[in-house]
Design a protein around this motif. Sequence first.
Motif, short mmCIF file in Angstrom:
data_model
loop_
_atom_site.label_atom_id
_atom_site.label_comp_id
_atom_site.label_asym_id
_atom_site.label_seq_id
_atom_site.Cartn_x
_atom_site.Cartn_y
_atom_site.Cartn_z
N ARG A 1 0.80 -1.22 0.00
CA ARG A 1 0.00 0.00 0.00
C ARG A 1 0.84 1.28 0.00
O ARG A 1 0.30 2.36 -0.21
CB ARG A 1 -0.92 0.01 1.23
CG ARG A 1 -1.96 -1.10 1.21
CD ARG A 1 -3.01 -0.85 0.15
NE ARG A 1 -4.05 -1.88 0.13
CZ ARG A 1 -4.09 -2.89 -0.72
NH1 ARG A 1 -3.10 -3.03 -1.61
NH2 ARG A 1 -5.05 -3.77 -0.67
N VAL A 2 2.14 1.18 0.27
CA VAL A 2 2.99 2.38 0.25
C VAL A 2 3.05 2.89 -1.19
O VAL A 2 3.44 2.16 -2.11
CB VAL A 2 4.41 2.06 0.74
CG1 VAL A 2 5.30 3.31 0.66
CG2 VAL A 2 4.37 1.53 2.17
N PHE B 1 12.61 -1.84 5.28
CA PHE B 1 12.13 -1.64 3.92
C PHE B 1 10.94 -2.56 3.60
O PHE B 1 10.58 -2.72 2.45
CB PHE B 1 13.26 -1.91 2.93
CG PHE B 1 14.56 -1.21 3.25
CD1 PHE B 1 14.55 0.03 3.84
CD2 PHE B 1 15.78 -1.81 2.99
CE1 PHE B 1 15.75 0.69 4.17
CE2 PHE B 1 16.97 -1.19 3.28
CZ PHE B 1 16.95 0.07 3.88
N ASP B 2 10.34 -3.14 4.62
CA ASP B 2 9.22 -4.07 4.46
C ASP B 2 8.15 -3.45 3.53
O ASP B 2 7.59 -2.40 3.84
CB ASP B 2 8.61 -4.36 5.82
CG ASP B 2 7.49 -5.39 5.78
OD1 ASP B 2 7.11 -5.82 4.67
OD2 ASP B 2 6.97 -5.74 6.85
N PRO B 3 7.85 -4.09 2.40
CA PRO B 3 6.84 -3.52 1.49
C PRO B 3 5.44 -3.45 2.09
O PRO B 3 4.59 -2.70 1.58
CB PRO B 3 6.85 -4.51 0.30
CG PRO B 3 8.17 -5.19 0.36
CD PRO B 3 8.49 -5.29 1.83
N LEU C 1 11.20 -0.16 -0.97
CA LEU C 1 10.33 -1.29 -0.68
C LEU C 1 11.06 -2.55 -1.15
O LEU C 1 11.19 -2.78 -2.35
CB LEU C 1 9.00 -1.16 -1.42
CG LEU C 1 8.21 0.14 -1.19
CD1 LEU C 1 7.01 0.21 -2.12
CD2 LEU C 1 7.78 0.25 0.25
N VAL C 2 11.55 -3.33 -0.22
CA VAL C 2 12.34 -4.51 -0.57
C VAL C 2 11.95 -5.65 0.36
O VAL C 2 12.16 -5.56 1.57
CB VAL C 2 13.86 -4.26 -0.45
CG1 VAL C 2 14.63 -5.49 -0.94
CG2 VAL C 2 14.28 -3.02 -1.21
N ALA D 1 11.00 -5.15 -5.12
CA ALA D 1 12.28 -4.44 -4.99
C ALA D 1 12.16 -3.13 -5.75
O ALA D 1 12.17 -3.12 -6.98
CB ALA D 1 13.43 -5.29 -5.55
N GLY D 2 12.04 -2.03 -5.03
CA GLY D 2 11.90 -0.74 -5.72
C GLY D 2 11.73 0.40 -4.74
O GLY D 2 11.88 0.24 -3.53
N GLY D 3 11.43 1.58 -5.28
CA GLY D 3 11.20 2.74 -4.44
C GLY D 3 12.45 3.36 -3.88
O GLY D 3 12.42 4.01 -2.83
#
Length: 410
Positions: A265-266, A406-408, A360-361, A372-374
């Motif tokens: 949701r981020v 970094f928990d998505p 977000l990883v 894996a991104g952001g």
Amino acid sequence: MVHSPQRVAVVGAGMVGLSTAWFLQEHGVGVTVLDRTGVAAGSSWGNAGWLTPGLATPLPEPAVLRYGVRAVLSPSSPVYVPLTADRRLLQFMVRFTRNSTMRRWREAMAALVPINSIALEAFDLLGAGGVEAPTHEAHSFIAAYRSEADRATLLEEIEHIRASGQTLEHEVLTGDEARAVEPALSDEITAAIRLYGQRFVTPSHYLRDLAASVERRGGRIVSGVEVGALHDTGTAVRVAGETYDAAVIASGAWLNALARPFGVRVPVQAGRGYSFTVGVQRTPRGPIYFPTQRVACTPVGDRLRVAGMMEFRPADAALDTRRIAAIVEAARPLLRGADLDTRRDEWVGARPCTPDGLPLVGATRSDRVFVAGGHGMWGITLGPATGRLLADLVVTGRSSRTLRPFDPLR
């Protein structure tokens, strides 16, 4: 949790996606990388190419609040937010602004320090494993200013960076001392900081060679595939008509559309950057940074890449020539011997930004789908370290302490 997948799909052929694929191969996993355009077609191709873990800090920072509404609405501002009725962008900017405090910055910086500390080591592993493109030592890395008062902002930030536990060696220079190191600086520069221990790459060359290494090791890279959705069947993941044991979403500024069904949701917002290359009378020995103007310059062969801007607009919007003009006019009085009126390689790319400045990883609600991104401005710097840590998680099911912030699903 699904352990030891044999076949993994990676959606996105930028630095983060290709690095993840490469490190998955280190575990013996068969990988297929899918991209709607091709290798380095997103934010990787034309960015500054800095490998600067010492400067990899959260994008939301107190300085953002000092710009003020009038500044960020100006098309010539280094940080530009157009007037818009886009509800998602407005919500993102509200959250981004709330995170632009010193307390939030310190918390986010503490989360980044562990991954920053292994960033360059991950590039060394890629090089030792057959990625042929070099990483260049920055024999000089100059942050240049018109005044000592302007320089005080970065000196203060360096103290905060070092207080967080991040290593960043530097030297304070006068304008003349800086020109002795880097003659490309004009007489307008009266104060500078020289940074040590950083590197740089030419992103297009590096990503091309990283992709070639993935293919030499048996991986597939498939371009021109628009992945509209991922489907967890309960025993596998369906991606673009094929079945895999697991999948990694590394699609940059387009991450949300694929990741949202799996509980992420981020929001990831495109923070678009612009660049071009110019001829120079004397090629700099390393990167030059004009922090007040937010303009980054990097040697590319015998040319100079000039990059800048943080433009919060849709990722697929057309290149806006006003942004190029703003970078040119900001850089013109500060560089000596740069032919800013004869430009090549004009480019815009969409950096994937999060409202808290952290990537977000990690795992999603599905045992088979990972994200894996952001990374904002630091996808090149942190891409290989991200790929290394995420590959370990995908294969073993164990998340390192470094990845926890970094928990998505946060």
